[in-house]
Design a protein around this motif. Structure first.
Motif, PDB file in Angstrom:
ATOM      1  N   GLY A 189       0.773  -1.224   0.000  1.00 21.24           N
ATOM      2  CA  GLY A 189       0.000   0.000   0.000  1.00 21.24           C
ATOM      3  C   GLY A 189       0.798   1.263   0.000  1.00 21.24           C
ATOM      4  N   GLY A 190       1.957   1.309   0.629  1.00 20.50           N
ATOM      5  CA  GLY A 190       2.824   2.474   0.530  1.00 20.50           C
ATOM      6  C   GLY A 190       2.401   3.679   1.331  1.00 20.50           C
ATOM      7  N   GLY A 191       1.261   3.603   2.058  1.00 24.52           N
ATOM      8  CA  GLY A 191       0.846   4.738   2.871  1.00 24.52           C
ATOM      9  C   GLY A 191       0.620   5.982   2.037  1.00 24.52           C
ATOM     10  N   SER A 192       1.014   7.153   2.576  1.00 26.39           N
ATOM     11  CA  SER A 192       0.803   8.400   1.853  1.00 26.39           C
ATOM     12  C   SER A 192       1.820   8.588   0.739  1.00 26.39           C
ATOM     13  N   THR A 193       2.671   7.591   0.537  1.00 23.77           N
ATOM     14  CA  THR A 193       3.606   7.635  -0.588  1.00 23.77           C
ATOM     15  C   THR A 193       3.140   6.696  -1.687  1.00 23.77           C
ATOM     16  N   GLY A 360      12.478 -12.015   9.096  1.00 25.67           N
ATOM     17  CA  GLY A 360      11.393 -11.405   9.847  1.00 25.67           C
ATOM     18  C   GLY A 360      11.072  -9.982   9.449  1.00 25.67           C
ATOM     19  N   VAL A 361      11.549  -9.546   8.283  1.00 24.22           N
ATOM     20  CA  VAL A 361      11.208  -8.210   7.796  1.00 24.22           C
ATOM     21  C   VAL A 361       9.727  -8.170   7.445  1.00 24.22           C
ATOM     22  N   ASP A 362       9.041  -7.156   7.905  1.00 30.73           N
ATOM     23  CA  ASP A 362       7.624  -6.943   7.613  1.00 30.73           C
ATOM     24  C   ASP A 362       7.558  -6.170   6.295  1.00 30.73           C
ATOM     25  N   LEU A 363       7.690  -6.870   5.191  1.00 32.62           N
ATOM     26  CA  LEU A 363       7.884  -6.232   3.896  1.00 32.62           C
ATOM     27  C   LEU A 363       6.590  -5.643   3.361  1.00 32.62           C
ATOM     28  N   ASP A 364       6.649  -4.367   3.052  1.00 25.94           N
ATOM     29  CA  ASP A 364       5.487  -3.659   2.525  1.00 25.94           C
ATOM     30  C   ASP A 364       5.385  -3.830   1.018  1.00 25.94           C
ATOM     31  N   LEU A 365       6.497  -3.634   0.319  1.00 28.81           N
ATOM     32  CA  LEU A 365       6.471  -3.596  -1.143  1.00 28.81           C
ATOM     33  C   LEU A 365       7.718  -4.209  -1.749  1.00 28.81           C
ATOM     34  N   VAL A 366       7.534  -4.837  -2.906  1.00 28.06           N
ATOM     35  CA  VAL A 366       8.623  -5.170  -3.816  1.00 28.06           C
ATOM     36  C   VAL A 366       8.467  -4.239  -5.016  1.00 28.06           C
ATOM     37  N   ASN A 367       9.340  -3.266  -5.099  1.00 27.96           N
ATOM     38  CA  ASN A 367       9.267  -2.254  -6.153  1.00 27.96           C
ATOM     39  C   ASN A 367      10.200  -2.672  -7.295  1.00 27.96           C
ATOM     40  N   MET A 409       1.381  -5.855  -2.977  1.00 33.46           N
ATOM     41  CA  MET A 409       2.780  -5.814  -2.557  1.00 33.46           C
ATOM     42  C   MET A 409       3.718  -5.401  -3.688  1.00 33.46           C
ATOM     43  N   VAL A 410       3.183  -5.183  -4.879  1.00 32.76           N
ATOM     44  CA  VAL A 410       4.043  -4.826  -6.018  1.00 32.76           C
ATOM     45  C   VAL A 410       4.034  -3.324  -6.241  1.00 32.76           C
ATOM     46  N   GLY A 411       5.211  -2.742  -6.345  1.00 33.87           N
ATOM     47  CA  GLY A 411       5.380  -1.380  -6.830  1.00 33.87           C
ATOM     48  C   GLY A 411       6.094  -1.444  -8.172  1.00 33.87           C
ATOM     49  N   VAL A 412       5.893  -0.434  -9.008  1.00 34.34           N
ATOM     50  CA  VAL A 412       6.516  -0.460 -10.333  1.00 34.34           C
ATOM     51  C   VAL A 412       7.131   0.899 -10.640  1.00 34.34           C
ATOM     52  N   THR A 413       8.374   0.876 -11.110  1.00 32.71           N
ATOM     53  CA  THR A 413       9.133   2.098 -11.403  1.00 32.71           C
ATOM     54  C   THR A 413       9.761   1.992 -12.784  1.00 32.71           C
ATOM     55  N   ALA A 437      -2.412  -0.535 -13.326  1.00 30.58           N
ATOM     56  CA  ALA A 437      -2.167  -0.457 -11.888  1.00 30.58           C
ATOM     57  C   ALA A 437      -3.440  -0.138 -11.121  1.00 30.58           C
ATOM     58  N   ASN A 438      -4.259   0.749 -11.659  1.00 27.97           N
ATOM     59  CA  ASN A 438      -5.533   1.065 -11.009  1.00 27.97           C
ATOM     60  C   ASN A 438      -6.476  -0.130 -11.017  1.00 27.97           C
ATOM     61  N   SER A 439      -6.532  -0.839 -12.144  1.00 28.00           N
ATOM     62  CA  SER A 439      -7.447  -1.980 -12.276  1.00 28.00           C
ATOM     63  C   SER A 439      -7.070  -3.110 -11.327  1.00 28.00           C
ATOM     64  N   ASN A 440      -5.774  -3.267 -11.100  1.00 26.31           N
ATOM     65  CA  ASN A 440      -5.305  -4.382 -10.270  1.00 26.31           C
ATOM     66  C   ASN A 440      -4.858  -3.950  -8.875  1.00 26.31           C
ATOM     67  N   HIS A 441      -5.007  -2.658  -8.576  1.00 29.96           N
ATOM     68  CA  HIS A 441      -4.758  -2.116  -7.238  1.00 29.96           C
ATOM     69  C   HIS A 441      -3.349  -2.439  -6.739  1.00 29.96           C
ATOM     70  N   LEU A 442      -2.372  -2.019  -7.532  1.00 37.36           N
ATOM     71  CA  LEU A 442      -0.992  -2.175  -7.103  1.00 37.36           C
ATOM     72  C   LEU A 442      -0.739  -1.343  -5.852  1.00 37.36           C
ATOM     73  N   GLY A 443       0.374  -1.620  -5.190  1.00 39.95           N
ATOM     74  CA  GLY A 443       0.665  -0.932  -3.939  1.00 39.95           C
ATOM     75  C   GLY A 443       1.404   0.374  -4.087  1.00 39.95           C
ATOM     76  N   PHE A 444       2.028   0.607  -5.262  1.00 40.58           N
ATOM     77  CA  PHE A 444       2.921   1.770  -5.363  1.00 40.58           C
ATOM     78  C   PHE A 444       3.277   2.007  -6.818  1.00 40.58           C
ATOM     79  N   MET A 445       3.411   3.286  -7.173  1.00 39.73           N
ATOM     80  CA  MET A 445       3.917   3.647  -8.498  1.00 39.73           C
ATOM     81  C   MET A 445       4.960   4.752  -8.357  1.00 39.73           C
ATOM     82  N   SER A 446       5.968   4.677  -9.204  1.00 43.58           N
ATOM     83  CA  SER A 446       7.051   5.642  -9.193  1.00 43.58           C
ATOM     84  C   SER A 446       7.611   5.729 -10.602  1.00 43.58           C
ATOM     85  N   PHE A 447       8.611   6.542 -10.790  1.00 44.71           N
ATOM     86  CA  PHE A 447       9.353   6.549 -12.049  1.00 44.71           C
ATOM     87  C   PHE A 447      10.721   7.154 -11.799  1.00 44.71           C
ATOM     88  N   TRP A 448      11.618   6.907 -12.701  1.00 49.20           N
ATOM     89  CA  TRP A 448      12.948   7.512 -12.690  1.00 49.20           C
ATOM     90  C   TRP A 448      12.997   8.483 -13.851  1.00 49.20           C
TER      91      TRP A 448
END
Length: 483
Positions: A189-193, A360-367, A409-413, A437-448
């Motif tokens: 989900g990435g929170g407010s990010t 034991g990492v509480d992993l939020d995202l794999v970007n 749990m997937v983010g894409v950059t 990403a909207n249709s499948n409700h990904l957790g995060f989006m970014s770009f370089w």
């Protein structure tokens, strides 16, 4: 950012040297037609092989008594193998021949010294030929013509970093639908990010622009700040500033006041990641903690690429330190930014995820760094979507969760515009990826990378997208991601 950017051969710039109270970027260029000394050798070796592909490197040794100014290494790949991402060199493809040239930040090889560059290959088969500066890699010479590497004319208080690179390299956010506040494995989900493009903080240090200005121009609120690396076993903003001095704290406060937030990203394609520099897990955790404390972070990102993604010792040390960091900072969200192919994470990247889970990492995202596939004739939007689907399936296999939870749990950059490998991610590709990403409700989006979108220019890849666009056009497309 990605291996070549976020990864990722994005920069043509070189070193940063301290001058008085600040720093000045020092840039080196290689002159065309430089006469290279004879006696260069280049040795190919494989770091890891996962059946459907492998990670490898060339190690160049200068066995002469003179400094070599510029090198060009050409190698052939069989039809069963295709070059993917790469790092610590710039590589161009012509038919079955790959031509690697020294990066702008390392134009010379001293007598007796070595230079190394790495790459990912999809498929199988070692190189079938190799020349260095026009002669055999077994011990050659010749004349190398290397295009001048023009670095930014600005003198940043700190040096340009990678992405991504590439990439890596990379991310402002967009007003997001509130994601889960818990960070259980598979939560995502990435929170407010939710949308947070990478920003090369080395390009903001001269005060010509700020995070807030970048965000307001692109309808974005949040950012991924690149990159914290190391000076010895000490955290450093790209070898220029100690985070304990709270560089950029005023800009981060302004972002939060406007309703956004930041992730600080550790690692990247250049420099030495802290887990490689610190041999003690407790010392490593302390350096991560120093950055978290300096900026009151709720989100941290670990951009693991190049040699770091294939080093079991540092992977295990990092995972253990991150797990301890989370215990000391309840609610801290963690993302892993990793190289990817359309077929999914490499075996090394998947091992990073498995290591984090085991520790034991509480992993939020794999970007995933959806860029530099070495498939410039294909649609980079389609390839990014394929990479997301493949990574989702891998996450399901590791965590045993549902499609919906794995997608979360997937983010894409992606890398905007022209990638290091010559492929292009266009505005149309961005729209397709955001819709998916909207249709499948990904957790995060970014770009370089956000400055490239602002500049909207043609030229060196560290500052230009090399596609026709208006300033912040990509940012406004990515701002349409709702989670």
């Amino acid at each position: 950012m990605q291996r070549s950017r976020l990864r990722l051969a994005i920069y043509a710039s070189a070193a940063v040297v301290a001058v008085g109270g600040g720093t000045v970027a020092a840039f080196a260029a290689t002159s065309p037609g430089t006469k290279a000394a004879s006696g260069l050798r280049a040795v190919f070796s494989t770091d890891s092989d996962w059946g459907s592909g492998y990670q490898a490197k060339y190690t160049i040794t200068n066995n002469t008594g003179a400094t070599v100014n510029g090198w060009t290494l050409a190698f052939g790949l069989p039809s069963s193998a295709k070059l993917g991402s790469f790092w610590d060199a710039t590589i161009t493809t012509a038919g079955s021949t790959e031509t690697a040239r020294n990066p702008g930040y390392a134009p010379t090889v001293a007598p007796g010294a070595t230079a190394t560059f790495g790459f990912i290959v999809a498929g199988s088969g070692a190189p079938t030929s190799c020349t260095i500066n026009g002669a055999s890699c077994a011990g050659g010479g010749g004349t190398v013509t290397t295009a001048p590497t023009t670095a930014p004319t600005k003198t940043p208080t700190k040096p340009p970093t990678t992405a991504p690179t590439t990439k890596p390299t990379t991310p402002p956010t967009k007003p997001a639908t509130a994601p889960p506040t818990t960070s259980a494995p598979g939560g995502g989900g990435g929170g407010s990010t939710l949308v947070a493009p990478y920003v090369d903080m080395g390009l903001l240090s001269n005060g010509s622009t700020t995070l807030a200005q970048l965000g307001s121009s692109g309808n974005l609120k949040s950012f991924s700040l690149a990159f914290v690396t190391s000076v010895g076993c000490k955290a450093s903003w790209f070898n220029a500033f100690d985070p304990r001095s709270k560089q950029f704290a005023d800009q981060i406060s302004a972002v939060r006041a406007a309703g956004g937030d930041v992730k600080v990203s550790f690692g990247g394609a250049t420099g030495i990641e802290l887990a490689q520099a610190c041999t003690s897990t407790s010392a490593l955790q302390a350096e991560y903690q120093a950055v978290v404390s300096a900026y009151n972070l709720k989100y941290v990102d670990f951009d693991i690429e190049g040699a770091a993604v294939a080093d079991p010792a540092t992977i295990a040390r990092r995972s253990t330190a991150i797990a301890a960091l989370q215990k000391a900072n309840p609610g801290l969200k963690v993302s892993l930014t990793l190289p990817v192919l359309p077929e999914g994470l490499t075996a090394d990247g998947l091992n990073v995820v498995k290591s984090a889970k085991s520790a034991g990492v509480d992993l939020d995202l794999v970007n995933i760094m959806a860029m530099d596939y070495g498939r410039s004739g294909q649609d980079y939007g389609d390839l990014a979507i394929q990479a997301v689907k493949s990574t989702k399936d891998q996450i399901k296999s590791v965590y045993g969760n549902s499609d919906a939870a794995a997608f979360k749990m997937v983010g894409v950059t992606p890398m905007l515009g022209q990638n290091d490998d010559g492929g292009k991610f266009t505005q149309s590709d961005a729209k397709d990826l955001v819709a998916f990403a909207n249709s499948n409700h990904l957790g995060f989006m970014s770009f370089w990378e956000l400055n490239r979108d602002k500049n909207a220019c043609s030229g060196a890849l560290f500052q230009c997208t090399n596609v026709s666009q208006s300033p912040f056009e990509f940012s406004k497309i990515f701002a349409g991601f709702k989670g």
